[in-house]
Design a protein around this motif. Sequence first.
Motif, PDB file in Angstrom:
ATOM      1  N   HIS A  97       2.172  -2.422  -0.250  1.00 50.00           N
ATOM      2  CA  HIS A  97       1.252  -3.401   0.356  1.00 50.00           C
ATOM      3  C   HIS A  97       0.930  -3.047   1.810  1.00 50.00           C
ATOM      4  O   HIS A  97       0.581  -3.930   2.593  1.00 50.00           O
ATOM      5  CB  HIS A  97       1.817  -4.825   0.232  1.00 50.00           C
ATOM      6  N   HIS A  98       1.050  -1.769   2.172  1.00 51.38           N
ATOM      7  CA  HIS A  98       0.735  -1.332   3.533  1.00 51.38           C
ATOM      8  C   HIS A  98      -0.581  -0.538   3.560  1.00 51.38           C
ATOM      9  O   HIS A  98      -1.148  -0.213   2.533  1.00 51.38           O
ATOM     10  CB  HIS A  98       1.862  -0.455   4.074  1.00 51.38           C
ATOM     11  N   LYS A  99      -1.021  -0.227   4.782  1.00 52.57           N
ATOM     12  CA  LYS A  99      -2.205   0.624   4.938  1.00 52.57           C
ATOM     13  C   LYS A  99      -1.972   1.992   4.291  1.00 52.57           C
ATOM     14  O   LYS A  99      -0.832   2.407   4.099  1.00 52.57           O
ATOM     15  CB  LYS A  99      -2.538   0.789   6.419  1.00 52.57           C
ATOM     16  N   ILE A 100      -3.062   2.682   4.005  1.00 54.28           N
ATOM     17  CA  ILE A 100      -2.959   3.987   3.348  1.00 54.28           C
ATOM     18  C   ILE A 100      -2.673   5.050   4.415  1.00 54.28           C
ATOM     19  O   ILE A 100      -3.467   5.226   5.339  1.00 54.28           O
ATOM     20  CB  ILE A 100      -4.272   4.349   2.617  1.00 54.28           C
ATOM     21  N   LEU A 108      -2.835  10.346  -8.740  1.00 53.25           N
ATOM     22  CA  LEU A 108      -1.601   9.685  -9.169  1.00 53.25           C
ATOM     23  C   LEU A 108      -1.867   8.199  -9.354  1.00 53.25           C
ATOM     24  O   LEU A 108      -2.960   7.722  -9.055  1.00 53.25           O
ATOM     25  CB  LEU A 108      -0.492   9.899  -8.142  1.00 53.25           C
ATOM     26  N   PHE A 109      -0.879   7.488  -9.877  1.00 55.20           N
ATOM     27  CA  PHE A 109      -0.977   6.031  -9.991  1.00 55.20           C
ATOM     28  C   PHE A 109      -0.726   5.435  -8.619  1.00 55.20           C
ATOM     29  O   PHE A 109       0.340   5.653  -8.044  1.00 55.20           O
ATOM     30  CB  PHE A 109       0.063   5.530 -11.005  1.00 55.20           C
ATOM     31  N   TYR A 110      -1.699   4.721  -8.093  1.00 61.34           N
ATOM     32  CA  TYR A 110      -1.543   4.090  -6.777  1.00 61.34           C
ATOM     33  C   TYR A 110      -1.965   2.639  -6.910  1.00 61.34           C
ATOM     34  O   TYR A 110      -3.101   2.346  -7.271  1.00 61.34           O
ATOM     35  CB  TYR A 110      -2.440   4.787  -5.767  1.00 61.34           C
ATOM     36  N   ARG A 111      -1.043   1.750  -6.623  1.00 67.37           N
ATOM     37  CA  ARG A 111      -1.375   0.343  -6.735  1.00 67.37           C
ATOM     38  C   ARG A 111      -0.989  -0.342  -5.433  1.00 67.37           C
ATOM     39  O   ARG A 111       0.195  -0.504  -5.127  1.00 67.37           O
ATOM     40  CB  ARG A 111      -0.605  -0.272  -7.913  1.00 67.37           C
ATOM     41  N   ALA A 112      -1.986  -0.683  -4.664  1.00 74.67           N
ATOM     42  CA  ALA A 112      -1.740  -1.406  -3.421  1.00 74.67           C
ATOM     43  C   ALA A 112      -2.598  -2.649  -3.387  1.00 74.67           C
ATOM     44  O   ALA A 112      -3.699  -2.662  -3.949  1.00 74.67           O
ATOM     45  CB  ALA A 112      -2.060  -0.523  -2.221  1.00 74.67           C
ATOM     46  N   GLU A 113      -2.080  -3.688  -2.766  1.00 77.32           N
ATOM     47  CA  GLU A 113      -2.883  -4.883  -2.502  1.00 77.32           C
ATOM     48  C   GLU A 113      -2.469  -5.429  -1.143  1.00 77.32           C
ATOM     49  O   GLU A 113      -1.338  -5.256  -0.713  1.00 77.32           O
ATOM     50  CB  GLU A 113      -2.670  -5.945  -3.587  1.00 77.32           C
ATOM     51  N   ALA A 114      -3.416  -6.097  -0.493  1.00 70.26           N
ATOM     52  CA  ALA A 114      -3.147  -6.661   0.826  1.00 70.26           C
ATOM     53  C   ALA A 114      -2.456  -8.012   0.670  1.00 70.26           C
ATOM     54  O   ALA A 114      -2.995  -9.051   1.029  1.00 70.26           O
ATOM     55  CB  ALA A 114      -4.444  -6.790   1.616  1.00 70.26           C
TER      56      ALA A 114
ATOM     57  N   THR B 104      -6.197   4.536   6.205  1.00 71.99           N
ATOM     58  CA  THR B 104      -6.780   3.296   6.714  1.00 71.99           C
ATOM     59  C   THR B 104      -5.879   2.736   7.801  1.00 71.99           C
ATOM     60  O   THR B 104      -4.725   3.130   7.928  1.00 71.99           O
ATOM     61  CB  THR B 104      -6.912   2.234   5.608  1.00 71.99           C
ATOM     62  N   TYR B 106      -5.490  -0.578   7.881  1.00 71.37           N
ATOM     63  CA  TYR B 106      -5.196  -1.923   7.371  1.00 71.37           C
ATOM     64  C   TYR B 106      -4.883  -1.817   5.878  1.00 71.37           C
ATOM     65  O   TYR B 106      -5.356  -0.899   5.195  1.00 71.37           O
ATOM     66  CB  TYR B 106      -6.414  -2.841   7.594  1.00 71.37           C
ATOM     67  N   PRO B 107      -4.097  -2.751   5.368  1.00 71.25           N
ATOM     68  CA  PRO B 107      -3.826  -2.733   3.919  1.00 71.25           C
ATOM     69  C   PRO B 107      -5.052  -3.188   3.139  1.00 71.25           C
ATOM     70  O   PRO B 107      -5.873  -3.957   3.654  1.00 71.25           O
ATOM     71  CB  PRO B 107      -2.670  -3.722   3.757  1.00 71.25           C
ATOM     72  N   LEU B 108      -5.194  -2.718   1.926  1.00 70.54           N
ATOM     73  CA  LEU B 108      -6.331  -3.108   1.089  1.00 70.54           C
ATOM     74  C   LEU B 108      -5.940  -2.978  -0.381  1.00 70.54           C
ATOM     75  O   LEU B 108      -4.854  -2.513  -0.693  1.00 70.54           O
ATOM     76  CB  LEU B 108      -7.546  -2.212   1.389  1.00 70.54           C
ATOM     77  N   PHE B 109      -6.830  -3.422  -1.244  1.00 69.91           N
ATOM     78  CA  PHE B 109      -6.624  -3.256  -2.688  1.00 69.91           C
ATOM     79  C   PHE B 109      -6.960  -1.821  -3.039  1.00 69.91           C
ATOM     80  O   PHE B 109      -8.086  -1.376  -2.812  1.00 69.91           O
ATOM     81  CB  PHE B 109      -7.538  -4.227  -3.449  1.00 69.91           C
ATOM     82  N   TYR B 110      -5.986  -1.108  -3.571  1.00 74.22           N
ATOM     83  CA  TYR B 110      -6.205   0.292  -3.955  1.00 74.22           C
ATOM     84  C   TYR B 110      -5.674   0.469  -5.360  1.00 74.22           C
ATOM     85  O   TYR B 110      -4.503   0.266  -5.617  1.00 74.22           O
ATOM     86  CB  TYR B 110      -5.458   1.212  -3.001  1.00 74.22           C
ATOM     87  N   ALA B 112      -5.611   3.289  -8.221  1.00 79.05           N
ATOM     88  CA  ALA B 112      -5.905   4.630  -8.725  1.00 79.05           C
ATOM     89  C   ALA B 112      -4.963   4.946  -9.862  1.00 79.05           C
ATOM     90  O   ALA B 112      -3.831   4.483  -9.902  1.00 79.05           O
ATOM     91  CB  ALA B 112      -5.753   5.660  -7.615  1.00 79.05           C
ATOM     92  N   GLU B 113      -5.461   5.725 -10.813  1.00 84.83           N
ATOM     93  CA  GLU B 113      -4.595   6.254 -11.862  1.00 84.83           C
ATOM     94  C   GLU B 113      -5.081   7.660 -12.189  1.00 84.83           C
ATOM     95  O   GLU B 113      -6.259   7.980 -12.032  1.00 84.83           O
ATOM     96  CB  GLU B 113      -4.650   5.381 -13.130  1.00 84.83           C
TER      97      GLU B 113
END
Lengths: 306, 306
Positions: A97-100, A108-114, B104, B106-110, B112-113
């Motif tokens: 849940h952090h910045k990229i 790859l599998f990347y799952r992030a949310e703010a 980035t 800032y955190p965001l919805f990311y 990817a697969e």
Amino acid sequence: MDKTYIFGHKSPDTDSITSSLVMCELERKLGNDNVIACKLGNINKETEYILNYLGIDEPELIESVEDESNVILVDHNSPSESIDNLENLNIKKIVDHHKIAIETTYPLFYRAEAVGCTQTILYKLFNENNVEITKEIASLMLSAIISDTLLLKSPTTTDDDVIAVKELAEIADIDYEEYGLEMLKAGTDLSSFSISEILSLDAKQIDFKEVKSIVNQVNTASIPDVMAMKDDLEEGIQEIIEKEDLDLFMLLITDIVNSNSQVIVLGKDAALVEKAYGVKLEDNTALLEGVVSRKKQVVPIMTENA
Amino acid sequence: MDKTYIFGHKSPDTDSITSSLVMCELERKLGNDNVIACKLGNINKETEYILNYLGIDEPELIESVEDESNVILVDHNSPSESIDNLENLNIKKIVDHHKIAIETTYPLFYRAEAVGCTQTILYKLFNENNVEITKEIASLMLSAIISDTLLLKSPTTTDDDVIAVKELAEIADIDYEEYGLEMLKAGTDLSSFSISEILSLDAKQIDFKEVKSIVNQVNTASIPDVMAMKDDLEEGIQEIIEKEDLDLFMLLITDIVNSNSQVIVLGKDAALVEKAYGVKLEDNTALLEGVVSRKKQVVPIMTENA
């Protein structure tokens, strides 16, 4: 399938430790049996309280893994906060849940949310994959969200975190407000730590543009109790500044009951804190009213003013 | 809520165009009405065939948006493939299937697969959010997966892509093999394009370590038809190399029926292709047997040998 190591960031907090345990459970339920929950450092008092309370073992401490190993990163993605040889590893997944702050040479599998906590995302992943959330898993998830959001009071808290906490409290059969306050207070017990341990408990290296900095945060129920160690803390901070060649060190002493932070600031760019918050440092310290979140209330403001 | 612009990469392919349309639909269904599907360049023949066949309008062509605007990136994340002022925009979400190439603050919805097509991820997002996939949306998703995986024959194809195609073909009520071949063939019609258009249709700037390169790919049902233009193509490539100060330009002419690529290579580092594939360039060209995927069969091999 080769073994997959799952871990959160260095100087692990409750989210990093519990996310490695919970992600491990999710992978097993999705058919990946050869996974191991790991940690990149010792757990803090709060996490210790939680694992004792729930009767759950700690993840395994690792310092490095062989090149080419499979890894899953939780609660971080920045190589600077991860295992040392990350660039030679095969990152299978990231849940964060952090910045990229990472680049890869492969998809790859990347799952992030703010959201406020990695566990809020893991909670969704369990539901999306129709994996049952046991009482134990719910308790771990709940504990981490309470920890990261300071009982849903931090400005990082989102609606998704609130929904997750309420649903997880039901599954875990826990009065989350009562449990949460006890848990947070347990995390503020600094009595067994040396000064250098306190200064690395939740320390993050962050560069505010050109200003090379460390921001360390300790939670407390009583700011004066921590400020009683001010002289020793400053001496320790000065040593770190010299060793790491830092421009700035901020120690946030965060009052979890009243939602303020006393900050101790050293380093040649200490005036940046005065500029960013419109405060005057006296004896290297100031009260930052309403500031409890490093991510939302320190990083962007300090970066903007750097 | 402010308007949110949704777009795929420059030199848009079918995945980029359809993903902006499909993501737009998903956002609307999730309650974000103020969204607009956009494109950063003109559509290709294959996409034109698909949109005509389905009777669907193209996304809106944009070149830039105001600083601070909200955007959602689909089918890309690299700033070099995105809108010019990306660093001044507020990225709300990224849905993509490429390597991570963005940082980035800032955190965001990311999301990817490592699957063959962005639409395979969007298909999951619809299901996870219990949003109905209409016949039209299913047709768009299906078309993009067929396009990116060359009818499930490219090595980028995953089990998830295969499952998605079969389920989407049912919803869309389309014989996907028959439709897919027609669609891919329509994409190989180069008759209306100038040489410089052919050379930018699906061109990606990629640096193989220090080797500054462009890799362009055109699909065909007949390699000799394209090779008939070889002299003119080489002249156009030479101009691009000089203008962009490139070390290498690879034009992959991919036979979608037999799954091979003829490559035309110019630039001072052309020998890198010989080293990477163990082939001898004759008159700047060679056949790369079984090579159809830039992402899986060009980028990693060229990078490793650079």
